[in-house]
Scaffold this motif. Sequence first.
Motif, short mmCIF file in Angstrom:
data_model
loop_
_atom_site.label_atom_id
_atom_site.label_comp_id
_atom_site.label_asym_id
_atom_site.label_seq_id
_atom_site.Cartn_x
_atom_site.Cartn_y
_atom_site.Cartn_z
N LEU A 199 0.84 -1.20 0.00
CA LEU A 199 0.00 0.00 0.00
C LEU A 199 0.88 1.25 0.00
CD1 LEU A 199 -2.89 -0.85 2.52
CD2 LEU A 199 -2.92 -0.96 0.03
N GLY A 200 2.00 1.17 0.74
CA GLY A 200 2.96 2.29 0.77
C GLY A 200 3.46 2.60 -0.64
N LYS A 201 3.75 1.53 -1.41
CA LYS A 201 4.24 1.73 -2.78
C LYS A 201 3.15 2.36 -3.65
CE LYS A 201 7.89 -1.62 -3.01
NZ LYS A 201 8.09 -3.03 -3.01
N ILE A 202 1.92 1.87 -3.49
CA ILE A 202 0.82 2.40 -4.31
C ILE A 202 0.58 3.87 -3.98
CG2 ILE A 202 -1.70 2.25 -4.66
CD1 ILE A 202 -1.37 -0.83 -4.35
N LEU A 203 0.60 4.20 -2.67
CA LEU A 203 0.31 5.58 -2.25
C LEU A 203 1.54 6.48 -2.28
CD1 LEU A 203 -2.08 4.82 0.76
CD2 LEU A 203 -2.71 5.67 -1.50
N LYS A 204 2.71 5.85 -2.56
CA LYS A 204 3.99 6.58 -2.56
C LYS A 204 4.19 7.35 -1.25
CE LYS A 204 4.40 6.98 -7.57
NZ LYS A 204 3.19 6.30 -8.01
N LYS A 205 3.98 6.63 -0.17
CA LYS A 205 4.10 7.23 1.18
C LYS A 205 4.89 6.26 2.04
CE LYS A 205 0.75 10.57 1.43
NZ LYS A 205 1.20 11.86 1.77
N PRO A 206 5.58 6.78 3.08
CA PRO A 206 6.27 5.86 4.00
C PRO A 206 5.25 4.97 4.73
CG PRO A 206 6.55 8.16 4.69
CD PRO A 206 5.78 8.18 3.40
N THR A 207 5.68 3.73 5.00
CA THR A 207 4.75 2.76 5.60
C THR A 207 4.64 2.98 7.11
OG1 THR A 207 5.48 1.19 3.96
CG2 THR A 207 4.33 0.27 5.86
N PRO A 208 3.44 3.16 7.62
CA PRO A 208 3.30 3.28 9.08
C PRO A 208 3.40 1.91 9.74
CG PRO A 208 1.15 3.40 8.04
CD PRO A 208 2.16 3.26 6.93
N PRO A 209 3.61 1.85 11.08
CA PRO A 209 3.61 0.54 11.74
C PRO A 209 2.25 -0.15 11.54
CG PRO A 209 4.37 2.26 13.24
CD PRO A 209 3.85 2.95 12.01
N THR A 260 -9.24 -6.74 6.72
CA THR A 260 -10.19 -5.80 7.32
C THR A 260 -11.50 -5.83 6.53
OG1 THR A 260 -10.58 -3.49 7.94
CG2 THR A 260 -9.28 -3.84 5.95
N ASP A 261 -12.57 -5.44 7.22
CA ASP A 261 -13.83 -5.28 6.50
C ASP A 261 -14.06 -3.80 6.13
OD1 ASP A 261 -14.30 -4.34 9.03
OD2 ASP A 261 -16.11 -5.53 9.40
N ALA A 262 -13.03 -2.98 6.38
CA ALA A 262 -13.17 -1.55 6.02
C ALA A 262 -13.05 -1.36 4.51
CB ALA A 262 -12.05 -0.76 6.71
N PRO A 263 -13.80 -0.40 3.96
CA PRO A 263 -13.62 -0.10 2.52
C PRO A 263 -12.21 0.45 2.27
CG PRO A 263 -15.52 1.08 3.46
CD PRO A 263 -14.81 0.45 4.61
N LEU A 264 -11.74 0.29 1.04
CA LEU A 264 -10.37 0.71 0.70
C LEU A 264 -10.14 2.20 1.01
CD1 LEU A 264 -7.66 -0.25 -0.53
CD2 LEU A 264 -8.56 0.42 -2.77
N GLU A 265 -11.16 3.06 0.80
CA GLU A 265 -10.97 4.50 1.08
C GLU A 265 -10.61 4.72 2.55
OE1 GLU A 265 -13.47 2.93 -1.06
OE2 GLU A 265 -14.97 4.05 0.07
N VAL A 266 -11.23 3.92 3.44
CA VAL A 266 -10.95 4.09 4.87
C VAL A 266 -9.54 3.60 5.17
CG1 VAL A 266 -11.70 3.45 7.21
CG2 VAL A 266 -13.41 3.81 5.41
N VAL A 267 -9.14 2.50 4.54
CA VAL A 267 -7.77 1.99 4.72
C VAL A 267 -6.78 3.07 4.29
CG1 VAL A 267 -6.10 0.22 3.99
CG2 VAL A 267 -8.50 -0.43 4.34
N TYR A 268 -7.04 3.67 3.12
CA TYR A 268 -6.13 4.71 2.62
C TYR A 268 -6.12 5.94 3.53
CZ TYR A 268 -5.29 2.37 -1.87
OH TYR A 268 -4.88 1.51 -2.84
N GLU A 269 -7.30 6.28 4.03
CA GLU A 269 -7.39 7.46 4.92
C GLU A 269 -6.53 7.25 6.16
OE1 GLU A 269 -11.59 8.73 5.30
OE2 GLU A 269 -10.98 9.08 7.39
N CYS A 270 -6.66 6.08 6.78
CA CYS A 270 -5.85 5.76 7.97
C CYS A 270 -4.38 5.78 7.61
CB CYS A 270 -6.21 4.37 8.51
SG CYS A 270 -7.64 4.38 9.60
N PHE A 271 -4.06 5.14 6.48
CA PHE A 271 -2.66 5.04 6.04
C PHE A 271 -2.06 6.44 5.89
CE2 PHE A 271 0.97 4.32 3.46
CZ PHE A 271 1.32 2.98 3.58
N ARG A 272 -2.79 7.30 5.17
CA ARG A 272 -2.26 8.65 4.89
C ARG A 272 -2.08 9.43 6.19
NH1 ARG A 272 -5.99 8.73 0.34
NH2 ARG A 272 -4.81 8.39 -1.56
N ARG A 273 -3.08 9.30 7.10
CA ARG A 273 -3.02 10.03 8.36
C ARG A 273 -1.77 9.61 9.16
NH1 ARG A 273 -7.72 8.86 12.15
NH2 ARG A 273 -8.90 8.84 10.23
N LEU A 274 -1.51 8.29 9.16
CA LEU A 274 -0.41 7.77 9.97
C LEU A 274 0.96 8.00 9.34
CD1 LEU A 274 -2.13 4.43 10.98
CD2 LEU A 274 -1.41 6.21 12.58
#
Length: 394
Positions: free
Chosen positions: A341-351, A378-392
């Motif tokens: 996901l980090g590669k797709i979003l081009k962001k550092p990977t959170p723990p 997870t049963d979360a939609p991908l947008e929520v996964v991305y939102e958490c990822f970006r925030r972290l």
Amino acid sequence: MEKIPIQVIQEGLVKLIVPDFSKYLRENGVYEPTWAPVFYNPQMKLNRDLSVAVVEAFSKSRKPVLIADILAGTGVRGIRFAVEINNISKVYINDKNPIAYEFMVKNIELNNVKNRVEAENLDANLMLRYHKFAGEIFDYIDIDPFGSPIEFIDSALASIKIGGMLGITATDTAVLEGKHANACIRKYFSKPVKAYFSKELAIRIMLASIVLRAASQELGVDVKLSYYDKYYVRAYIVLMKGARKADESLKKLGYVVFNKRSGEYFIVKDLSELFNIPHDKHYVIAGPIWCGNICEKEFLSKVSKVVMEREYLRYKELTKLLQMLNAELNMPPLYYNVDMLGKILKKPTPPLNSLIECLVSNGYKAVRVHCDPKGFKTDAPLEVVYECFRRLSS
Ligand SMILES: C[S@@+](CC[C@H](N)C(=O)[O-])C[C@H]1O[C@@H](n2cnc3c(N)ncnc32)[C@H](O)[C@@H]1O
């Protein structure tokens, strides 16, 4: 056999004559089991330990069980069943390699189990068909090949009792995980895809292939426990009789649609649903795959109980695997990998733990997966996964 360098080791509750590992070392000093005249891989001990717990849990509620370990090597697994499982009537251990047969005979003597273990030296399919022809079918058949188990599945399905169990290993994970897609289509009748969930996909492709083959013999499949470890897939399934049961199992097959650019994936149960997918060249389709549970809650808890009751099985790697499989129960099929996901979003990977906490605090279920240290379901939609990822990761 006199000229073969050997050693005596202990595994589980049995003693075993095996090849002397020090004579079959690679340049890096690591033992290579396929170079020895008889195959014994100490790295598969967890696989065998868990098979003891599974067959103990399975056999408890049955009349004394008849077992066939059809690709037995030194006979380690079958002899362990005879010694470590309470409710056994007899175990046949078979291998086509004549040297393996000599090891099996010696190991039967060494463990004093002549009264309930018999060695055979036949092609495994012939062995199963021969017993069936003689009126003997099995409660449990173990299929533990090099590579794909597929060539043994039809005979095993024909030689198992209704309500009997098959324990099946596949070590051709490169095929099942999509590195050799055509080989997967040829062997498993299923198209794989290279994706971050490929390890679980490997389990689900192997299960789908068995369901299809079982259906051709009017048998349904009940998946009791399956997992991915190191470089292999292992599944324990129970067979149910009848066209209706076969049809019910077939209804649990489906396809996964994966978007290579966005990382999105979802399951479709019916091919007609594919017409609803928006046109995007990044979508790829894999399957058929098994979309049902990969473990059954009640059976997993019986197996875990056996493991907890036996000190020699109660070690960290095995108990952790069972705990993780337990945590995955009732979660959706397949998983994300935090690094990908980090590669797709081009962001550092959170723990990963923080990401899981974020999803849970948003009201979704999220757990680590047993087959990938960087994987989570997870049963979360991908947008929520991305939102958490970006925030972290900001
Ligand atoms: C991976 S090893 C089995 C390891 C063993 N189950 C264990 O736990 O140590 C596979 C074995 O299958 C045997 N084998 C391969 N093809 C066979 C066949 N068609 N019939 C019978 N044995 C076969 C090989 O000789 C080898 O010993």
